[in-house]
Design a protein around this motif. Structure first.
Motif, PDB file in Angstrom:
ATOM      1  N   CYS A  17       0.848  -1.191   0.000  1.00 52.37           N
ATOM      2  CA  CYS A  17       0.000   0.000   0.000  1.00 52.37           C
ATOM      3  C   CYS A  17       0.886   1.244   0.000  1.00 52.37           C
ATOM      4  O   CYS A  17       1.649   1.464   0.930  1.00 52.37           O
ATOM      5  N   CYS A  37       0.011   3.818   3.208  1.00 48.10           N
ATOM      6  CA  CYS A  37       0.432   3.614   4.599  1.00 48.10           C
ATOM      7  C   CYS A  37       1.610   2.658   4.737  1.00 48.10           C
ATOM      8  O   CYS A  37       2.109   2.427   5.825  1.00 48.10           O
ATOM      9  N   PHE A  42       1.629  -0.608   4.157  1.00 47.36           N
ATOM     10  CA  PHE A  42       1.261  -1.980   4.480  1.00 47.36           C
ATOM     11  C   PHE A  42       1.765  -2.938   3.399  1.00 47.36           C
ATOM     12  O   PHE A  42       1.685  -2.675   2.207  1.00 47.36           O
ATOM     13  N   CYS A  48      -6.619  -1.626   1.001  1.00 45.49           N
ATOM     14  CA  CYS A  48      -5.642  -1.866   2.045  1.00 45.49           C
ATOM     15  C   CYS A  48      -6.364  -2.197   3.349  1.00 45.49           C
ATOM     16  O   CYS A  48      -7.244  -1.435   3.780  1.00 45.49           O
ATOM     17  N   GLU A  82      -5.380  -1.921   6.242  1.00 43.00           N
ATOM     18  CA  GLU A  82      -5.012  -0.996   7.314  1.00 43.00           C
ATOM     19  C   GLU A  82      -5.722   0.351   7.148  1.00 43.00           C
ATOM     20  O   GLU A  82      -6.345   0.851   8.076  1.00 43.00           O
ATOM     21  N   CYS A  83      -5.613   0.942   5.964  1.00 43.07           N
ATOM     22  CA  CYS A  83      -6.110   2.311   5.792  1.00 43.07           C
ATOM     23  C   CYS A  83      -7.238   2.405   4.771  1.00 43.07           C
ATOM     24  O   CYS A  83      -7.693   3.508   4.450  1.00 43.07           O
TER      25      CYS A  83
HETATM   26 ZN    ZN Z   1      -2.762   1.332   3.486  1.00 41.80          ZN
END
Ligand code: ZN
Ligand code: ADP
Ligand code: ZN
Length: 750
Positions: A457, A460, A462, A497, A499-500
């Motif tokens: 990603c 961020c 990831f 993603c 995570e984000c």
């Molecule tokens: Zn991300």
């Protein structure tokens, strides 16, 4: 003559407690059981199989309680004398249980006492008069049919196949047998591996070549040493295409004529057929049989190969690592081709190094051992330097073909020129197009490690990694899935993603699939074939692919390092190394050595025919010494510099390295026990004798949910120093949830 009262044998059961036990031989077995035989013995309530490791006529204790050997699995010993000694050495040198060594030495079907398949053959005993034949045809037409068929055969034919083809029932055949008109014999069924496949292009024609001056000098030096029937090791250091195989063959010829057996080790199963083809073409006509020996054989093939060797019917054995245990009765020559290959090291118990075991086995037999390579391991170079090994050198390619020109493509400059990172640089793409236009073949090479395309990603940072291993997942275009190469874990690729939630998440990195696509883009009409572990896992695909390539049905081969080894394709004039730096980035003191070897070996695939070859190696560190020495094919220069560094830090080959790995699902326990052990060990060892480094977490911190920590032990002598560690380890209790592995002369440090 006094008949012996009783005889006792020392038996090591495979499923026992790691100790050999004494049993009594009943008179029935007295004559038949010998050292190295497989026997069945009672152990507790079970009957188990074991190997006879010792024989004696008296025991010091009350023998009345001893149990009897209940069965003999095979009438002949399954281990030759030298293999018995070898097993004992292996188990102490590599600190592993003797049973595990014996299991590695004796193929499973032999251990289980698998029976030999007999094939029934029929032939005519005496031809029938025409008149008689006519009357038989009226009375029993099917008998006549069979008889007429047999009358036309020169050799006995297989019974079952013949009857089914002629559609004659077994009763007719038996009737003829009763009348004495046909004979039936039986013969061991042959399942000669690869014999069926040696057709078409793979059929090797044997051309008796005249040795070059260098080859002749090398051969003579080896033969000279062999005259005395004493142990000798020869490091045959010959540039790629210098004809090392021809030197082996000439030495083999001499050995075979004297009645000696020959062991020929190759690093990879895939290379065996090529070697077997060459050897069968050369020696088959003189009646010397070659058998293939490796772990991919079927059980039946294994058994046949083993029997052929053990009975002395086949004096030549070709195979990967485990072939070093083939029971050749009169071993006089051991050849280890591409001796530098890490594949010779077994990465599970018993963790032996095939090359080193080969050398030791030669020693036990007062035999000669030839280690051949264009890029010998530093271990062997050192042994040659101190005079343990004889050195024979081939500096030129046969017919004075030149070594390929190596062009280093500086990827930093490419980046500046174009403004973005590229997988295939302009110079490499141009070269590919040029070869394609000239109908010449190319090979593009990617290192096995780190050839992953993964998901990243950009928002961020990831990266997709495995839930059970500390390894990034590899993207596979087929099915758009992410897979872990360590444990096989699989999942669909990400759209957002995790995570984000960014949907900018993309694929990154260079995979063989990606390179394949880019090559297709560069030469749309080119026929491109990708060879990697995925393709390899499909049976025979690899061999078929290589055959197609050899036949010119493919223009560009894209593959991992397996295609860098030993293969000989005359029409390849271009080799591209997509990322020459990859192995340099490994956390491994052998990184430079691996980089050097890989570059030189892959380069060696180019220009083996009449045209000259070119190599394009893409690198971000063209100044690194491994790459510079490789570019100039300067082995001696590289070795000298590398020796200097290894010596300074006391790395192999100046000392042995033993790696001690601890594993646990519990990170806390793994840390704790590794720490405790290292404290305890440091209390007893003399640091000038054994240098202990660590503990530290292993470069791959977690595999399949197990946390990994390791210690490194450096020592000058394994036999002198390792037992001190092993003895202490016996008294050091580990938690149930922690396990450890001791790896002597470790190659894999991941
Ligand atoms: Zn991300
Ligand atoms: P290496 O294993 O050293 O890379 P090979 O043994 O594969 O080299 O030999 C390369 C090629 O040269 C092979 O095709 C082989 O048949 C051929 N060759 C070897 N020795 C001679 C020789 N003395 N004369 C002509 N051709 C040879
Ligand atoms: Zn995993």
């Amino acid at each position: 003559m006094v008949k012996r009262e009783a005889s006792y044998v020392e038996v090591l059961p495979f499923e026992g407690f790691g100790e050999s036990l004494t049993y009594r031989l009943s008179s029935h077995f007295l004559e038949r059981v010998r050292l190295g035989c497989l026997v069945r013995v009672p152990l507790g309530k079970r009957i188990v199989t074991g190997v006879v490791l010792g024989m004696t006529d008296s025991v010091k204790f009350d023998s009345s309680k001893l149990k009897n050997v209940v069965d003999l699995v095979l009438d002949q010993p399954v281990l030759t004398k030298d293999l018995l000694s070898l097993s004992s050495w292996l188990s102490s040198y590599y600190a592993c249980p003797r049973e595990s060594v014996l299991e590695a030495m004796i193929p499973a079907p032999v251990r289980r006492g698998m029976k030999i398949k007999q094939r029934r053959l029929i032939e005519i005993s005496e031809p029938m008069e025409a008149a008689e034949m006519e009357s038989l045809a009226k009375r029993a037409p099917r008998q006549a049919k069979l008889l007429a068929f047999l009358a036309n055969q020169k050799l006995p034919v297989p019974r079952i196949e013949t009857l089914s083809r002629l559609q004659v029932p077994a009763t007719s055949c038996d009737a003829l047998k009763k009348k004495g008109l046909i004979n039936e014999t039986s013969q061991r069924e042959e399942r000669l591996a690869y014999s069926d496949n040696l057709s078409g292009d793979e059929e090797m024609v044997d051309l008796e070549v005249e040795l070059t001056d260098e080859q002749e000098i090398a051969r003579n030096a080896i033969l000279e040493k062999m005259k005395t029937d004493t142990f000798s090791v020869h490091l045959l250091k010959g540039v790629t295409g210098s004809g090392k195989t021809e030197v082996y063959a000439k030495v083999m010829e001499k050995t075979l004529r004297k009645g000696g057996g020959v062991l020929f080790l190759v690093p990879e199963v895939a290379l065996a057929p090529q070697t077997v083809g060459r050897l069968r073409a050369r020696f088959g006509k003189n009646g010397f049989k070659t058998v293939v020996w490796h772990s991919h054989l079927s059980e039946g093939e294994r058994l046949d190969a083993w029997l052929d060797v053990a009975r002395g019917d086949a004096p030549i054995v070709v195979g990967a690592r485990s072939a070093v245990f083939a029971p050749l009765p009169n071993l006089q020559l051991v050849i280890v081709d591409e001796e530098h290959e890490p594949a010779y090291k077994q990465e599970e118990t018993p963790r032996y190094h095939g090359r080193d075991v080969a050398v030791y086995r030669a020693k036990l037999n007062d035999a000669a051992c030839i280690l051949g390579s264009a890029t010998p391991s530093l271990e062997s170079m050192r042994n040659a330097q101190v005079g343990k090994y004889e050195l024979a050198t081939l500096t030129k390619r046969v017919d004075d073909r030149s070594l390929p020109t190596v062009h280093l493509v500086d990827m930093r400059r490419e980046l500046l020129k174009t403004g973005f990172t590229q997988v295939l640089s302009q110079p490499l793409r141009d070269a590919l197009r040029d070869r394609f236009a000239k109908r010449e073949q190319s090979i593009l090479f990617l290192n096995r490690r780190g050839y992953s395309t993964t998901m990243l990603c950009p928002e961020c940072g990831f990266t997709a990694s495995c839930e059970h291993c500390s390894i990034t997942l590899t993207y596979h275009r087929v099915g758009s899935r992410l897979r872990c190469h360590f444990c096989g874990y699989e999942r669909p690729s990400f759209r957002h993603c995790p995570e984000c939630r960014s949907d900018e998440i993309t694929r990154r990195g260079t995979g063989t699939q990606r390179v394949e696509d880019l090559v297709k883009k560069a030469i749309p009409k080119g026929r491109v074939l990708r060879l990697d572990a995925d393709v390899m896992s499909k049976k025979n695909l690899f061999r078929r692919a290589l055959n197609d390539f050899r036949r010119g049905k493919i223009d560009v081969l894209v593959g991992t390092q397996m295609i860098a080894k030993g293969l000989d394709f005359p029409n390849v004039t271009l080799v591209g190394v997509v990322d020459a730096d990859l192995s340099l980035r490994l956390e491994d003191f052998r990184a430079a050595e691996r980089t050097f070897q890989l570059l030189v070996q892959v380069s060696g695939r180019a220009g083996r025919g009449d045209q000259e070859g070119d190599v394009y190696a893409q690198t971000y560190s063209p100044e690194s010494s491994a790459i510079q020495f490789a570019r100039r094919s300067d082995l001696d220069g590289f070795v000298e510099e590398e020796f200097r560094q290894r010596k300074e830090f006391g790395y192999p080959p100046f000392r042995h390295l033993v790696r001690h790995l601890f594993r646990s699902r519990s990170e806390a326990k793994a840390t704790f026990f590794t720490e405790q052990w290292s404290l305890r060990l440091r209390e007893i060892v003399d640091p000038t004798e054994i240098e202990v480094r660590g503990p530290a977490s292993a470069p791959v911190e977690k595999i399949k949910g197990y946390y990994r920590f390791h210690l490194w032990y450096f020592m000058h002598s394994i036999s002198k120093s390792l037992p001190k560690i092993i003895n202490l380890r016996r008294e050091f209790p580990l938690d149930e949830e922690v396990s450890d592995v001791i790896d002597v002369d470790a190659q894999d440090l991941s």
